[in-house]
Motif scaffolding. Structure first.
Motif, mmCIF file in Angstrom:
data_model
loop_
_atom_site.group_PDB
_atom_site.id
_atom_site.type_symbol
_atom_site.label_atom_id
_atom_site.label_comp_id
_atom_site.label_asym_id
_atom_site.label_seq_id
_atom_site.Cartn_x
_atom_site.Cartn_y
_atom_site.Cartn_z
ATOM 1 N N THR A 105 0.834 -1.195 0.000
ATOM 2 C CA THR A 105 0.000 0.000 0.000
ATOM 3 C C THR A 105 0.875 1.254 0.000
ATOM 4 O O THR A 105 2.067 1.207 0.294
ATOM 5 C CB THR A 105 -0.932 0.025 1.220
ATOM 6 O OG1 THR A 105 -0.139 0.006 2.414
ATOM 7 C CG2 THR A 105 -1.863 -1.180 1.204
ATOM 8 N N GLY A 106 0.234 2.364 -0.310
ATOM 9 C CA GLY A 106 0.931 3.651 -0.324
ATOM 10 C C GLY A 106 -0.103 4.746 -0.336
ATOM 11 O O GLY A 106 -0.651 5.126 0.695
ATOM 12 N N HIS A 107 -0.411 5.273 -1.537
ATOM 13 C CA HIS A 107 -1.437 6.295 -1.703
ATOM 14 C C HIS A 107 -2.789 5.766 -1.242
ATOM 15 O O HIS A 107 -3.188 4.656 -1.607
ATOM 16 C CB HIS A 107 -1.483 6.696 -3.172
ATOM 17 C CG HIS A 107 -2.527 7.724 -3.498
ATOM 18 N ND1 HIS A 107 -2.540 8.973 -2.946
ATOM 19 C CD2 HIS A 107 -3.600 7.657 -4.344
ATOM 20 C CE1 HIS A 107 -3.563 9.663 -3.433
ATOM 21 N NE2 HIS A 107 -4.220 8.877 -4.284
ATOM 22 N N GLU A 108 -3.505 6.554 -0.421
ATOM 23 C CA GLU A 108 -4.820 6.184 0.120
ATOM 24 C C GLU A 108 -4.789 4.782 0.735
ATOM 25 O O GLU A 108 -5.607 3.904 0.435
ATOM 26 C CB GLU A 108 -5.902 6.291 -0.958
ATOM 27 C CG GLU A 108 -6.105 7.708 -1.460
ATOM 28 C CD GLU A 108 -7.360 7.890 -2.294
ATOM 29 O OE1 GLU A 108 -7.862 9.018 -2.372
ATOM 30 O OE2 GLU A 108 -7.856 6.878 -2.855
ATOM 31 N N ARG A 109 -3.840 4.601 1.594
ATOM 32 C CA ARG A 109 -3.627 3.298 2.245
ATOM 33 C C ARG A 109 -4.903 2.758 2.894
ATOM 34 O O ARG A 109 -5.251 1.584 2.731
ATOM 35 C CB ARG A 109 -2.524 3.451 3.285
ATOM 36 C CG ARG A 109 -2.319 2.274 4.199
ATOM 37 C CD ARG A 109 -1.259 2.621 5.224
ATOM 38 N NE ARG A 109 -0.961 1.503 6.113
ATOM 39 C CZ ARG A 109 -0.050 1.543 7.067
ATOM 40 N NH1 ARG A 109 0.665 2.660 7.255
ATOM 41 N NH2 ARG A 109 0.166 0.497 7.837
ATOM 42 N N GLU A 110 -5.600 3.624 3.633
ATOM 43 C CA GLU A 110 -6.780 3.173 4.375
ATOM 44 C C GLU A 110 -7.874 2.674 3.431
ATOM 45 O O GLU A 110 -8.545 1.665 3.718
ATOM 46 C CB GLU A 110 -7.325 4.295 5.266
ATOM 47 C CG GLU A 110 -6.399 4.710 6.403
ATOM 48 C CD GLU A 110 -5.257 5.597 5.935
ATOM 49 O OE1 GLU A 110 -4.317 5.814 6.713
ATOM 50 O OE2 GLU A 110 -5.323 6.080 4.770
ATOM 51 N N ARG A 111 -8.073 3.343 2.298
ATOM 52 C CA ARG A 111 -9.109 2.917 1.350
ATOM 53 C C ARG A 111 -8.772 1.559 0.742
ATOM 54 O O ARG A 111 -9.647 0.714 0.557
ATOM 55 C CB ARG A 111 -9.281 3.962 0.250
ATOM 56 C CG ARG A 111 -9.921 5.267 0.698
ATOM 57 C CD ARG A 111 -10.220 6.136 -0.515
ATOM 58 N NE ARG A 111 -11.245 5.531 -1.357
ATOM 59 C CZ ARG A 111 -11.492 5.896 -2.618
ATOM 60 N NH1 ARG A 111 -10.749 6.850 -3.183
ATOM 61 N NH2 ARG A 111 -12.432 5.309 -3.318
ATOM 62 N N VAL A 112 -7.508 1.381 0.415
ATOM 63 C CA VAL A 112 -7.104 0.090 -0.155
ATOM 64 C C VAL A 112 -7.312 -1.026 0.860
ATOM 65 O O VAL A 112 -7.860 -2.088 0.538
ATOM 66 C CB VAL A 112 -5.633 0.140 -0.621
ATOM 67 C CG1 VAL A 112 -5.154 -1.252 -1.025
ATOM 68 C CG2 VAL A 112 -5.482 1.115 -1.775
ATOM 69 N N GLU A 113 -6.883 -0.803 2.085
ATOM 70 C CA GLU A 113 -7.052 -1.823 3.123
ATOM 71 C C GLU A 113 -8.527 -2.123 3.360
ATOM 72 O O GLU A 113 -8.909 -3.277 3.580
ATOM 73 C CB GLU A 113 -6.373 -1.368 4.415
ATOM 74 C CG GLU A 113 -4.857 -1.328 4.311
ATOM 75 C CD GLU A 113 -4.190 -0.856 5.585
ATOM 76 O OE1 GLU A 113 -2.964 -1.003 5.702
ATOM 77 O OE2 GLU A 113 -4.912 -0.323 6.467
ATOM 78 N N GLU A 114 -9.368 -1.106 3.301
ATOM 79 C CA GLU A 114 -10.809 -1.316 3.491
ATOM 80 C C GLU A 114 -11.396 -2.144 2.345
ATOM 81 O O GLU A 114 -12.225 -3.025 2.572
ATOM 82 C CB GLU A 114 -11.524 0.033 3.582
ATOM 83 C CG GLU A 114 -13.035 -0.094 3.815
ATOM 84 C CD GLU A 114 -13.707 1.262 3.913
ATOM 85 O OE1 GLU A 114 -12.987 2.276 3.892
ATOM 86 O OE2 GLU A 114 -14.953 1.292 3.982
ATOM 87 N N ALA A 115 -10.950 -1.880 1.114
ATOM 88 C CA ALA A 115 -11.459 -2.633 -0.038
ATOM 89 C C ALA A 115 -11.076 -4.105 0.022
ATOM 90 O O ALA A 115 -11.759 -4.955 -0.560
ATOM 91 C CB ALA A 115 -10.938 -2.016 -1.334
ATOM 92 N N LEU A 116 -9.982 -4.409 0.740
ATOM 93 C CA LEU A 116 -9.492 -5.795 0.813
ATOM 94 C C LEU A 116 -9.781 -6.441 2.155
ATOM 95 O O LEU A 116 -9.281 -7.535 2.441
ATOM 96 C CB LEU A 116 -7.983 -5.816 0.560
ATOM 97 C CG LEU A 116 -7.521 -5.244 -0.782
ATOM 98 C CD1 LEU A 116 -6.009 -5.290 -0.880
ATOM 99 C CD2 LEU A 116 -8.157 -6.002 -1.944
ATOM 100 N N ALA A 117 -10.615 -5.807 2.965
ATOM 101 C CA ALA A 117 -10.899 -6.316 4.305
ATOM 102 C C ALA A 117 -11.439 -7.739 4.241
ATOM 103 O O ALA A 117 -12.274 -8.073 3.402
ATOM 104 C CB ALA A 117 -11.908 -5.401 5.007
ATOM 105 N N GLY A 118 -10.938 -8.574 5.141
ATOM 106 C CA GLY A 118 -11.413 -9.949 5.230
ATOM 107 C C GLY A 118 -10.658 -10.938 4.355
ATOM 108 O O GLY A 118 -10.851 -12.149 4.492
ATOM 109 N N ARG A 119 -9.851 -10.437 3.476
ATOM 110 C CA ARG A 119 -9.105 -11.348 2.592
ATOM 111 C C ARG A 119 -7.808 -11.783 3.280
ATOM 112 O O ARG A 119 -7.154 -10.977 3.942
ATOM 113 C CB ARG A 119 -8.798 -10.677 1.255
ATOM 114 C CG ARG A 119 -10.047 -10.476 0.394
ATOM 115 C CD ARG A 119 -9.724 -9.656 -0.837
ATOM 116 N NE ARG A 119 -10.825 -9.640 -1.797
ATOM 117 C CZ ARG A 119 -11.876 -8.832 -1.719
ATOM 118 N NH1 ARG A 119 -11.958 -7.969 -0.717
ATOM 119 N NH2 ARG A 119 -12.834 -8.889 -2.630
ATOM 120 N N PRO A 120 -7.410 -13.052 3.093
ATOM 121 C CA PRO A 120 -6.217 -13.577 3.774
ATOM 122 C C PRO A 120 -4.924 -13.143 3.096
ATOM 123 O O PRO A 120 -4.221 -13.937 2.477
ATOM 124 C CB PRO A 120 -6.418 -15.090 3.694
ATOM 125 C CG PRO A 120 -7.194 -15.294 2.423
ATOM 126 C CD PRO A 120 -8.116 -14.102 2.317
#
Length: 545
Positions: free
Chosen positions: A398-413
C-alpha cells in the motif's frame, strides 16, 4: 555444422553459442553475428567467440522446429510459434491426451538434434495446457533427418486429444438400515463434483435399498430418463462380480465385463453395461474427492475412449496412488495421471500486488478503487485472482490512500506492507514488497494493481514454468510474441531489485539476465492490458477465474 572457437575474421554469419556481456550491450546466445556485433566484440578485446557455423544441408533451428510443429498439428492440438528452436503443442479443449509412445521413441532416436517430450498417455488436460514440447538442440538439423522426421509425424498421429463430452449421468445410491445420511450425501456430492468437472450433468440421484431388485429398478428409471452413463454407489463394498450391486446391473438387462482393477485406491471397481450404456459399481473410495481408479475410468468414458477389460488391467503401472505425495491433496490440486516417482515439493512462490500508486493519469480518482459492473474495485479483482492461484503468501503493498485500499481488501487472507516512500515511484513499492517477503519463499510474481484481466490460471502457468535449476529463474508471460505482466522473479534477483530507484520497475533486469529468462505464451491478452480510465474499468464484465 561447424562448432567451436571461431576467430572474429571468420565469425560473420555465425551463431553465438553463449551469451556475452559487453561494456555497452549484451549479445544473447543464438545471435547471428553481423558486422556491427563483430566490431563490438573487437572493441571489447575479444579475438574469437564460441560459435556455430551452418554448412550446406543444415536447417536452422527455428525453421526445423516450425516444420516439425506443423507436421504434428491435429484436430484440437495447436502450437506456439517457433522460438530458440522450440515449439510447444497446446490443447485447444479439455479432454484426454493419447500419446503414441512408440512413435515418440523412434523420433527421439532419429537424430540427437531432434527431441520431443510429452505428457503421459491418458493425461487429462484443459484448454491452453501444454501437451508436448519439441526442441531442436542448437543450432541446426541435418536436412535429411528433418525430412524423415516430418514424414514420420505426418504419416502417424503422435498426439491426439479426445475432448470431454457433456454426458448425462445417472447415480443409484443404495442404503442399509442405520446408514448415516451424511455418508449418502457426501458420496452423491463427490460424484456430482467429478461429473461436473468433466462437463457432464448428474441426473437427480435414485436412492433405494441395498438389494438387487431395487437397484435394478432404479437403474431402469435412470436409463429411461436418458442417462448416457450409469453409476451405482453401493452401501457396502463389492466383493464379487455376483454381489448385490453388480447383480442389479445384470437384472436390469446388462452384463458385467470386468471386476477389480490394479489401482489402489480403487481396487473394487466393477465395470459393465446395459445395452451400449456403460454401467459401473463404484469402489467405496469414490465417496471421497481424492483421486482413485474410478477417476481414470470416468475420464476416459467422458472422452469417448473405450475401456475394455484389457485397458483396466494395464492401469497397474502408475496405479499405486495411496502413498504418493499427491494422495492427501484436494482433488482440484492433485494430478489426475500420476506416473513415476512422487513429484518434488512445489516451489514456494509468493505474489506481490502493487497497490501504492497515486493514479496520476486518472486523478483525482484512485483508479484502484473504481468499480466494475459487478461493483468490485479493481484492486480487489487483482487480489482475488492472486488468492485463487497457487501463489502463497499474497502480499499487498500500500501507499497512496492506504486506508481505502485496506478497506477494499478487508477480510481477505493477505499480508499488508506499506511503502512509506511510495511517492518516489514504482521502484519504492516493488522494493517494499520484496523486503517484506518471508525468508522461505523461492520467488515472487509481481502483479500490478491496474491489470485486472490477469487470471489465476495465467499466474499458475508462470509458477509451473519456474525452475531456477533448469535456467528458468525469470518467467514472463507473452501473448502473440509481446511481453507482458506479471513477471515472476527468483530469489537470486531480489538483491538487484532492492537496488532499483526511480519510477521504474525491474523490467530492465530481464535484458541483463536474458539467459535466465523464459517466456510463457498465454491464451489471451489479459497480460498486456492495464486500465487508466474509469470508463474502461466500468465496462469490464465481472471477474471470471
Amino acid at each position: 555444422m561447424i562448432f567451436g572457437p571461431t576467430p572474429l575474421a571468420q565469425a560473420r554469419g555465425a551463431i553465438l553459442a553463449h551469451t556475452l556481456r559487453l561494456p555497452d550491450r549484451v549479445l544473447k546466445k543464438g545471435t547471428v553475428l553481423d558486422a556491427e556485433a563483430i566490431e563490438a566484440l573487437r572493441q571489447a578485446r575479444h579475438e574469437e567467440v564460441i560459435a556455430a557455423r551452418l554448412e550446406p544441408g543444415d536447417v536452422p533451428e527455428n525453421e526445423a522446429a516450425d516444420r516439425m510443429g506443423n507436421a504434428m498439428l491435429r484436430p484440437l492440438v495447436g502450437r506456439s510459434r517457433a522460438a530458440t528452436g522450440r515449439v510447444n503443442l497446446l490443447a485447444e479443449a479439455a479432454g484426454v491426451l493419447r500419446v503414441d509412445a512408440g512413435l515418440i521413441d523412434r523420433l527421439n532416436a532419429l537424430d540427437e538434434s531432434l527431441t520431443l517430450a510429452t505428457l503421459p498417455d491418458f493425461a487429462v488436460v484443459g484448454p491452453g495446457d501444454m501437451l508436448a514440447t519439441l526442441k531442436v538442440i542448437p543450432f541446426a538439423v541435418p536436412a535429411g533427418a528433418l525430412k524423415v522426421a516430418e514424414a514420420m509425424l505426418r504419416g502417424a498421429t503422435a498426439l491426439s486429444l479426445h475432448p470431454f463430452r457433456p454426458l448425462r449421468v445417472g447415480l443409484v445410491a443404495s442404503e442399509l438400515p442405520g446408514m448415516k445420511e451424511k455418508v449418502i450425501e457426501n458420496g452423491a456430492e463427490a460424484t456430482r463434483a467429478r461429473v461436473e468437472a468433466l462437463g457432464g450433468t448428474l441426473l437427480p440421484p435414485e436412492r433405494c435399498a441395498h438389494e438387487t431388485a431395487p437397484i435394478a429398478a432404479a437403474l431402469g428409471r435412470l436409463h429411461g430418463a436418458g442417462a448416457e452413463l450409469l453409476l451405482v454407489l453401493g452401501a457396502s463394498a463389492v466383493v464379487d462380480r455376483r454381489d448385490v450391486a453388480p447383480a442389479g446391473i445384470v437384472r436390469a438387462g446388462g452384463v458385467i465385463e470386468h471386476f477389480g482393477m490394479p489401482v489402489d485406491p480403487g481396487n473394487l471397481l466393477c465395470l459393465g453395461r446395459i445395452g451400449p450404456v456403460p454401467a459401473m459399481v463404484l469402489p467405496g473410495c469414490a465417496r471421497s474427492p481424492k483421486v482413485n481408479g474410478f477417476d481414470w475410468v470416468l475420464e476416459r468414458l467422458f472422452a469417448g475412449i473405450p475401456v475394455p477389460p484389457k485397458a483396466i488391467t494395464r492401469m497397474g503401472v502408475g496405479g499405486l496412488l495411496k502413498e504418493i505425495e499427491t494422495r492427501p491433496l484436494p482433488r482440484g490440486e492433485a494430478p489426475r495421471t500420476p506416473t513415476g516417482p512422487a513429484p518434488r515439493r512445489p516451489r514456494e512462490v509468493a505474489a506481490i500486488v502493487l497497490a501504492a500508486g497515486r493514479s496520476r493519469r486518472m486523478a483525482p480518482l484512485n483508479k484502484l478503487m473504481v468499480m466494475d459492473r459487478a461493483g468490485q474495485a479493481m484492486i480487489a479483482r487483482v487480489v482475488d485472482s492472486a488468492l485463487a492461484s497457487r501463489a502463497r503468501p499474497v502480499l499487498v503493498v500500500t501507499g497512496h490512500e492506504r486506508e481505502r485500499v485496506e478497506e477494499a481488501l478487508a477480510g481477505r487472507p493477505v499480508l499488508m506492507t506499506h511503502a512509506e516512500d511510495y511517492a518516489e515511484g514504482l521502484s519504492a513499492s516493488l522494493k517494499a514488497g520484496i523486503a517484506a517477503l518471508p525468508p522461505e519463499v523461492e520467488g515472487a510474481v509481481v502483479l500490478l494493481g491496474d491489470m485486472p484481466l490477469v487470471t489465476p490460471a495465467a499466474i499458475d502457468r508462470l509458477l509451473a514454468a519456474f525452475d531456477p535449476e533448469e535456467g528458468r529463474a525469470i518467467v514472463q508471460p507473452t501473448f502473440r510474441g509481446k511481453q507482458g505482466n506479471p513477471v515472476l522473479w527468483g530469489r537470486e534477483f531480489f538483491p538487484e531489485i532492492l537496488e532499483i530507484s526511480g519510477d521504474v520497475g525491474a523490467r530492465h533486469l530481464t535484458g541483463r539476465h536474458a539467459d535466465r529468462l523464459v517466456g510463457v505464451e498465454m491464451a489471451d491478452d489479459g497480460v498486456l492490458r492495464d486500465f487508466d480510465t474509469p470508463e474502461a474499468l466500468r465496462g469490464l464484465d465481472p471477474v471470471k477465474t
